[in-house]
Enzyme design. Structure first.
Site: not given
Ligand SMILES: Cc1cc2nc3c(=O)[nH]c(=O)nc-3n(C[C@H](O)[C@H](O)[C@H](O)COP(=O)(O)OP(=O)(O)OC[C@H]3O[C@@H](n4cnc5c(N)ncnc54)[C@H](O)[C@@H]3O)c2cc1C
Length: 427
Positions: A15, A17, A174, A305, A322-323
């Protein structure tokens, strides 16, 4: 997968993200081999997805190539791969492009939309978690206006102009605010021959307030802002189904709507092989300890997440934002280096930097740990913070210029049906 064999320990990150990128950056230029796997070749800045859905921003401005983020890092490899399974016995990651062994594994696969088992809702409603989904929603919104213009059936026209957003969290709020601004500022000019006053925007929230994770003041102010923009906020109502035509609720209230956006929750994107009952906890997240190690493993970690760190301050795990993801990624980077050197790791402590949401032009709510404020200043703070966290100078510039342009011109020029969306119809 064409990954060289080296003497360095191999760390696979699933991931790219917020969490995965923060971790990979920390591990750059260290004596480790990092393999980052993602099913997309870009990082998706999810907080601005609603602006893509509503034509405020082009998708390219909130996506950034993962290879470019990490291009200067030696011992770093990116592969475009969908991870289908983790074999914890042989320490192998299984993907659609081949298998790869790891010394350490970090699951940063984020979350996906939670339909709470309702297959009709999953089939007929729109989600907004990925860029393709946001583009689908953008197309559907615009297609519905085009269709509304053509039909002489009043009920059908009303349904085409009725938007139901399920979930009054930041995403729902939003999106509702942005739709209300489109109704007011853009539709009357784009569709002079359509009575756009009949456009209805509804937010349905199962609890007694919107923006539940924020302060009571922020929640109330956000509701006032939405109502001022003409959005109907329905509280203490739970959506029970959507069959493609009618939204039913746990009350007598129903909505005939062609666009239903499901923003009512997310759940961890669990990967097969790491789905045992003993460590998959509430919200479908992996239970981790204070070092982000998945319960029962010393070499398998989870961050962002997907990870659920339970402590006294956050008995339900950290918020899926995100934080926490960024902070966990950075901390784990430091800890993995300590672990590899045989030194003790440091426990993760979350620093709550607050939360914010924007409702529209000059309308936002910000809860910082020491200050809470709402209105125009909050809106500027919201914009600054989002620009700051966007990845890439070009993206920041493009978003900034778009926002200035949209502000001055009361416009959203990306209202384009580039890839038409075929809505599933009830048969
Ligand atoms: C519409 C929306 C608005 C948001 N607004 C806010 C905000 O204003 N403020 C805030 O703090 N948070 C916000 N969030 C939440 C925030 O985006 C998430 O908490 C954050 O992205 C989590 O980060 P992460 O790295 O855990 O996961 P992600 O950023 O979701 O990244 C996960 C990554 O893993 C990859 N992945 C998943 N499964 C697989 C797999 N099996 N094989 C290969 N790759 C895989 C995905 O493609 C992705 O790139 C929002 C979320 C959404 C959906």
């Amino acid at each position: 997968m064409n990954i060289p064999i080296t003497s360095f320990p191999r760390i696979i990150i699933i991931g790219g993200g917020f969490a995965g990128i923060a971790l990979a950056k920390k591990l750059s230029k260290q004596e480790v081999q990092v393999v980052l796997l993602d099913k997309n070749n870009y990082h998706n800045f999810q907080p601005l997805l609603y602006q893509v859905s509503t034509g405020g921003l082009e998708p390219d401005s909130i996506a950034y190539p993962i290879r470019k983020v990490l291009k200067d890092f030696p011992n770093f490899h990116f592969r475009l791969a969908d991870v289908t399974e983790v074999d914890t016995k042989s320490n192998t990651v299984i993907t659609d492009i081949g298998n790869l062994k790891f010394d350490y594994l970090v699951v940063a696969s984020g979350s996906k939309t939670n339909y709470f088992g309702n297959t009709d809702v999953e089939k007929y409603s729109m989600a907004m978690k990925t860029i393709p989904q946001s583009l689908n929603l953008r197309s559907l919104i615009l297609e519905n206006f085009e269709d509304a213009l053509l039909t002489s059936d009043l009920n059908e026209r009303n349904a085409l102009m009725n938007f139901v957003i399920v979930g009054g969290g930041p995403t729902g709020v939003e999106l509702a605010g942005a739709l209300a601004e489109i109704k007011k500022g853009i539709l009357p000019k784009d569709y002079p021959d359509l009575d756009t006053r009949s456009v209805q925007i509804n937010v349905i929230q199962s609890s007694d307030c919107i923006l539940k994770g924020m302060s009571a003041k922020a929640s109330q102010k956000a509701e006032d802002f939405l109502e001022k923009l003409g959005v109907h906020v329905w509280k203490n109502i739970r959506v029970t189904n959507y069959d493609g035509k009618t939204v039913t609720t746990n009350t007598d209230l129903t909505f005939e709507a062609a666009t239903v956006v499901w923003a009512a929750g997310v759940k961890g994107a669990i990967i097969k092989g790491l789905d045992a009952k003993e460590f998959v906890t509430r919200g479908n997240r992996l239970l981790v300890n204070e070092f982000n190690q998945v319960k029962g493993y010393t070499h398998i970690f989870a961050i962002g997440d997907i990870a659920c760190v339970e402590n006294n301050d956050f008995p339900n795990g950290l918020p899926m934002m995100a934080q926490p993801a960024i902070q966990q990624g950075k901390q784990l980077g430091n800890n993995m280096l300590l672990l590899i050197e045989g030194k003790p790791m440091k426990p993760f402590v979350y620093k709550d930097k607050g939360a914010m949401a924007t409702i529209g032009r000059n309308k936002a709510v910000v809860d910082l740990p020491k200050f809470k404020f709402q209105g125009a200043f909050a809106w500027y703070v919201w914009m600054f913070v989002h620009l700051f966290f966007l990845i890439g100078f070009r993206n920041r510039m493009v978003v900034f210029i778009n926002w200035v342009y949209n502000y001055v011109r009361f416009d959203r020029e990306a209202r384009l049906i580039i890839r038409p969306f075929k809505k599933k119809r009830k048969v």
